[in-house]
Each structure stands twice: as C-alpha cells, then as structure tokens.
Design a protein around this motif. Structure first.
Motif, mmCIF file in Angstrom:
data_model
loop_
_atom_site.group_PDB
_atom_site.id
_atom_site.type_symbol
_atom_site.label_atom_id
_atom_site.label_comp_id
_atom_site.label_asym_id
_atom_site.label_seq_id
_atom_site.Cartn_x
_atom_site.Cartn_y
_atom_site.Cartn_z
ATOM 1 N N GLY A 44 -53.206 -108.062 -7.422
ATOM 2 C CA GLY A 44 -52.825 -105.977 -7.170
ATOM 3 C C GLY A 44 -51.226 -105.399 -6.198
ATOM 4 N N ALA A 45 -51.139 -106.482 -4.915
ATOM 5 C CA ALA A 45 -49.432 -106.598 -4.827
ATOM 6 C C ALA A 45 -48.390 -107.077 -5.654
ATOM 7 C CB ALA A 45 -49.527 -107.208 -3.048
ATOM 8 N N THR A 46 -48.688 -108.455 -5.992
ATOM 9 C CA THR A 46 -47.612 -108.554 -7.464
ATOM 10 C C THR A 46 -47.203 -107.166 -7.753
ATOM 11 O OG1 THR A 46 -48.752 -110.799 -7.221
ATOM 12 C CG2 THR A 46 -47.289 -110.184 -8.785
ATOM 13 N N ARG A 52 -49.335 -99.246 10.731
ATOM 14 C CA ARG A 52 -48.157 -100.858 10.561
ATOM 15 C C ARG A 52 -48.348 -100.735 9.153
ATOM 16 N NH1 ARG A 52 -47.591 -104.769 8.054
ATOM 17 N NH2 ARG A 52 -49.578 -104.628 7.388
ATOM 18 N N LYS A 53 -47.508 -101.170 8.501
ATOM 19 C CA LYS A 53 -47.246 -101.375 6.947
ATOM 20 C C LYS A 53 -45.430 -102.008 6.885
ATOM 21 C CE LYS A 53 -44.813 -97.658 5.109
ATOM 22 N NZ LYS A 53 -45.689 -96.843 3.576
ATOM 23 N N SER A 54 -45.386 -102.634 5.643
ATOM 24 C CA SER A 54 -44.299 -103.609 5.749
ATOM 25 C C SER A 54 -43.298 -102.684 5.026
ATOM 26 C CB SER A 54 -44.651 -104.675 4.921
ATOM 27 O OG SER A 54 -45.191 -105.753 5.183
ATOM 28 N N THR A 55 -42.254 -102.408 5.435
ATOM 29 C CA THR A 55 -40.827 -101.716 5.637
ATOM 30 C C THR A 55 -39.498 -102.261 4.733
ATOM 31 O OG1 THR A 55 -41.051 -100.007 7.360
ATOM 32 C CG2 THR A 55 -39.209 -100.641 6.675
ATOM 33 N N ARG A 56 -39.469 -102.186 3.356
ATOM 34 C CA ARG A 56 -38.143 -102.624 2.919
ATOM 35 C C ARG A 56 -37.400 -102.135 2.789
ATOM 36 N NH1 ARG A 56 -43.302 -104.118 1.002
ATOM 37 N NH2 ARG A 56 -44.069 -106.532 1.197
ATOM 38 N N TYR A 57 -36.640 -100.980 3.398
ATOM 39 C CA TYR A 57 -35.557 -100.286 3.529
ATOM 40 C C TYR A 57 -35.412 -99.754 4.744
ATOM 41 C CZ TYR A 57 -30.690 -98.958 2.089
ATOM 42 O OH TYR A 57 -29.274 -98.761 2.326
ATOM 43 N N GLN A 75 -47.559 -104.274 -7.943
ATOM 44 C CA GLN A 75 -46.943 -103.336 -7.191
ATOM 45 C C GLN A 75 -45.104 -103.595 -6.643
ATOM 46 O OE1 GLN A 75 -49.749 -102.487 -3.797
ATOM 47 N NE2 GLN A 75 -49.411 -100.294 -4.530
ATOM 48 N N PHE A 76 -45.267 -104.789 -6.782
ATOM 49 C CA PHE A 76 -43.723 -104.572 -6.045
ATOM 50 C C PHE A 76 -43.047 -104.727 -7.733
ATOM 51 C CE2 PHE A 76 -45.579 -108.269 -2.555
ATOM 52 C CZ PHE A 76 -45.332 -107.176 -1.734
ATOM 53 N N ASN A 77 -43.894 -105.462 -8.789
ATOM 54 C CA ASN A 77 -42.920 -105.860 -9.895
ATOM 55 C C ASN A 77 -42.550 -103.957 -10.870
ATOM 56 O OD1 ASN A 77 -43.180 -108.706 -9.691
ATOM 57 N ND2 ASN A 77 -44.697 -109.262 -11.474
ATOM 58 N N SER A 121 -33.827 -105.991 -2.744
ATOM 59 C CA SER A 121 -34.514 -106.146 -1.531
ATOM 60 C C SER A 121 -34.611 -107.326 -0.310
ATOM 61 C CB SER A 121 -35.918 -104.753 -1.014
ATOM 62 O OG SER A 121 -36.719 -105.615 -1.122
ATOM 63 N N GLN A 122 -34.569 -108.109 -1.464
ATOM 64 C CA GLN A 122 -35.224 -109.844 -1.240
ATOM 65 C C GLN A 122 -33.947 -110.094 -0.376
ATOM 66 O OE1 GLN A 122 -39.105 -110.338 -0.767
ATOM 67 N NE2 GLN A 122 -38.842 -108.440 -1.363
ATOM 68 N N ILE A 123 -32.810 -110.094 -0.882
ATOM 69 C CA ILE A 123 -31.867 -110.649 -0.923
ATOM 70 C C ILE A 123 -30.702 -109.960 -0.336
ATOM 71 C CG2 ILE A 123 -32.084 -111.797 -3.267
ATOM 72 C CD1 ILE A 123 -29.749 -109.981 -4.937
ATOM 73 N N TYR A 127 -41.011 -113.779 4.040
ATOM 74 C CA TYR A 127 -40.227 -115.644 4.318
ATOM 75 C C TYR A 127 -39.025 -115.319 3.332
ATOM 76 C CZ TYR A 127 -39.181 -118.756 -0.329
ATOM 77 O OH TYR A 127 -38.032 -119.638 -0.790
ATOM 78 N N ALA A 128 -38.723 -114.107 3.169
ATOM 79 C CA ALA A 128 -37.295 -113.886 2.397
ATOM 80 C C ALA A 128 -36.314 -114.217 3.529
ATOM 81 C CB ALA A 128 -36.482 -112.815 1.584
ATOM 82 N N LEU A 129 -36.783 -113.557 4.651
ATOM 83 C CA LEU A 129 -36.114 -114.328 5.883
ATOM 84 C C LEU A 129 -35.781 -115.305 6.097
ATOM 85 C CD1 LEU A 129 -36.923 -110.886 7.576
ATOM 86 C CD2 LEU A 129 -35.258 -110.673 5.852
ATOM 87 N N GLY A 139 -35.964 -101.991 -7.537
ATOM 88 C CA GLY A 139 -35.077 -101.822 -5.842
ATOM 89 C C GLY A 139 -36.118 -103.096 -5.607
ATOM 90 N N PHE A 140 -37.247 -103.448 -6.100
ATOM 91 C CA PHE A 140 -37.918 -104.583 -5.144
ATOM 92 C C PHE A 140 -37.095 -106.088 -4.999
ATOM 93 C CE2 PHE A 140 -40.966 -108.023 -4.340
ATOM 94 C CZ PHE A 140 -41.426 -107.620 -3.064
ATOM 95 N N ASN A 141 -36.634 -107.005 -6.091
ATOM 96 C CA ASN A 141 -35.910 -108.227 -5.854
ATOM 97 C C ASN A 141 -35.167 -108.020 -4.623
ATOM 98 O OD1 ASN A 141 -37.358 -109.215 -6.998
ATOM 99 N ND2 ASN A 141 -36.735 -109.003 -9.142
HETATM 100 C C1 LIG Z 1 -46.002 -114.821 6.001
HETATM 101 C C2 LIG Z 1 -45.951 -113.769 5.062
HETATM 102 C C3 LIG Z 1 -44.555 -113.838 4.659
HETATM 103 C C4 LIG Z 1 -43.824 -112.523 3.360
HETATM 104 N N1 LIG Z 1 -43.255 -112.829 2.860
HETATM 105 C C5 LIG Z 1 -42.231 -111.423 2.317
HETATM 106 C C6 LIG Z 1 -41.613 -111.835 1.214
HETATM 107 O O1 LIG Z 1 -40.787 -112.805 1.511
HETATM 108 N N2 LIG Z 1 -40.988 -110.448 1.097
HETATM 109 C C7 LIG Z 1 -41.654 -109.594 1.094
HETATM 110 O O2 LIG Z 1 -40.868 -108.217 0.937
HETATM 111 N N3 LIG Z 1 -43.211 -109.315 1.825
HETATM 112 C C8 LIG Z 1 -42.854 -110.033 2.312
HETATM 113 N N4 LIG Z 1 -43.895 -110.047 3.417
HETATM 114 C C9 LIG Z 1 -45.395 -108.878 3.469
HETATM 115 C C10 LIG Z 1 -46.296 -108.740 2.865
HETATM 116 O O3 LIG Z 1 -46.460 -108.916 1.452
HETATM 117 C C11 LIG Z 1 -47.626 -107.747 2.938
HETATM 118 O O4 LIG Z 1 -47.540 -107.791 4.506
HETATM 119 C C12 LIG Z 1 -48.653 -107.757 2.086
HETATM 120 O O5 LIG Z 1 -48.356 -107.047 0.914
HETATM 121 C C13 LIG Z 1 -49.025 -106.377 3.075
HETATM 122 O O6 LIG Z 1 -48.696 -105.248 3.084
HETATM 123 P P1 LIG Z 1 -48.433 -104.481 4.398
HETATM 124 O O7 LIG Z 1 -48.061 -105.787 4.762
HETATM 125 O O8 LIG Z 1 -47.811 -103.343 4.400
HETATM 126 O O9 LIG Z 1 -49.810 -104.472 4.883
HETATM 127 C C14 LIG Z 1 -44.996 -111.514 3.885
HETATM 128 C C15 LIG Z 1 -46.163 -111.417 4.394
HETATM 129 C C16 LIG Z 1 -46.589 -112.472 5.277
HETATM 130 C C17 LIG Z 1 -47.498 -112.568 6.547
#
Ligand SMILES: Cc1cc2nc3c(=O)[nH]c(=O)nc-3n(C[C@H](O)[C@H](O)[C@H](O)COP(=O)(O)O)c2cc1C
Length: 211
Positions: free
Chosen positions: A94-96, A10-15, A98-100, A108-110, A157-159, A104-106
């Motif tokens: 670290g994540a900040t 599981r990981k956060s998918t941004r597209y 990577q995101f920067n 993706s948020q909008i 949060y962006a959602l 397309g990261f910014n």
């Molecule tokens: C409460 C919460 C809010 C988050 N808000 C955002 C967000 O606004 N934008 C985004 O790209 N990721 C957001 N994330 C995802 C985190 O950045 C991500 O879970 C973290 O970097 C770990 O990566 P992974 O989910 O791929 O394991 C959020 C995660 C949580 C739990």
C-alpha cells in the motif's frame, strides 16, 4: 498534547519549511527520549543533531552521491525488498503504491526532505541486536516528544545511506554505528508530500489473544 492525539497525529513529514527549531526545544526532546528503557539501562544511544552549515555540507554531498547513482551502504544492512519475509512484503504494498503516485517523492529522498535539522542516532560498534531494539524505542520516544513540542519528523534510511559522509563531516566517531536519522522541523502542511496517512493493518491481522 493529549497522548492519544499525539500517537494518532504523528506521521512522516517529507517536506519541511525553512523555519528552524530553538536549541532548548531540541535539548528537551533529547532529554525526554533519554527516558527510553534499555537492556540493563545500557542506554547505548548517542545523538548528533546537524543544522546550519554542517547540514548544508551533508545535503550537498548526499545530493552529489545520489545523482551519481552511488549505492547506499548503511551501517544497519539493507535487504532487497524481495528478500523480506512475506508478511512484511505484503504490508509494504500500500505504501509503495502511495509513494509511487506522489509527485516529488523521489526528489524528497535526495534533498533530505528540506529538513532544517537532522538527528543522527548511533550505537557502539559491536552492540547486540538488543541495542538496535533500544535505539528503535529511543527513536519513537524522540519523535513523540518532538510532536508534543509542535514539531514534525521523518525517520528515514535516506538520511543514513552514506554513513562515511556523516562520520567525516559531522565528526561522528568510527567506533559508532549510525543506525538511523530523523529529520526534524516544521512541516509545510500545504505541500503535496505531506498529505495522506499511511494505513495500518486490521487488528485481526496482528493480534492473537491466547486464553
Ligand atoms: C527504519 C525506517 C526507515 C525509513 N526510511 C524511510 C526512507 O528512507 N524514506 C522515507 O520517505 N520514509 C522512510 N521511512 C518512513 C516510513 O515509510 C513510514 O514510517 C511508514 O510508511 C509509515 O508512515 P508514517 O510514518 O507516516 O506513519 C522509514 C521508517 C523507518 C521506521
């Protein structure tokens, strides 16, 4: 899917691709998430899944608001980065970075990750912190269930940064707090936004065994 594989993949998918998820699959993952424990079985959560035209409207207004620079005003209050406790701030570095460095990261948020479905999770106004805790567990169970169904997810949060837009356009009652949103769908594996893994702390930084 094997449980360990589920946890580790599981990981956060941004597209997301445009492919939609069948209604019965969406129902299954919510039903499984309902197995989440909660204080005295309070089950404080409610679930709203926006797709199709309703999501198009939300995306349009979110984009307009973001482009106008309207500040987010989420129901779970924001804390500026500098006000977070030192331990958490250190972990964010670290994540900040990577995101920067991800083109397309910014955007993706909008554009709300081009998600075909967004799940909004609420708790009643006036809930204790324990219900926020329960909602967090519900979120993770839901995302793992989604993963088990071959879906990808992004909790963000962006959602939920403009809750008024969601109350108005999705008819979410005003006596509910919109805690978090989870984008669901099928990730586009080839997209640069979906590469890389967010590392975790060494166990020694997290775990203390006390005899
Ligand atoms: C409460 C919460 C809010 C988050 N808000 C955002 C967000 O606004 N934008 C985004 O790209 N990721 C957001 N994330 C995802 C985190 O950045 C991500 O879970 C973290 O970097 C770990 O990566 P992974 O989910 O791929 O394991 C959020 C995660 C949580 C739990």
């Amino acid at each position: 899917m094997d449980f360990q594989e589920l946890i580790n993949t599981r990981k956060s998918t941004r597209y997301f691709s445009d492919k939609t998820v069948a209604k019965d699959v969406l129902e299954t993952i919510v039903k499984e998430a309902q197995r989440t424990p909660s204080w005295v079985n309070a089950q404080p959560w409610k679930v709203y899944i926006s797709s199709g035209d309703s999501l198009k409207t939300v995306k349009r207004i979110y984009l307009e608001n973001n482009m106008k620079g309207i500040k987010g005003s989420p129901d779970f209050k924001n804390l500026s980065r500098t006000e977070w406790p030192k331990f958490s701030r250190e972990n964010m570095v670290g994540a900040t970075e990577q995101f920067n460095n991800t083109p397309g990261f910014n955007e993706s948020q909008i554009t709300l990750f081009n998600a075909p479905h967004i799940v909004y999770l609420t708790i009643p106004v006036g809930s204790p912190d324990w219900s926020i805790h329960d909602l967090g567990m519900f979120s993770q169970t839901l995302m793992l269930s989604a993963q088990n169904q071959g879906l990808d997810s992004a909790i963000a949060y962006a959602l939920v940064k403009y809750p008024d837009v969601l109350h108005e356009n999705l008819n979410i009652p005003n006596d509910e707090l919109i805690g978090i949103g989870i984008a669901l769908g099928y990730g586009d594996d080839t997209h640069p936004l979906n590469q890389g893994v967010r590392e975790r702390n060494a166990l020694t930084r997290v775990l203390t065994m006390i005899d």
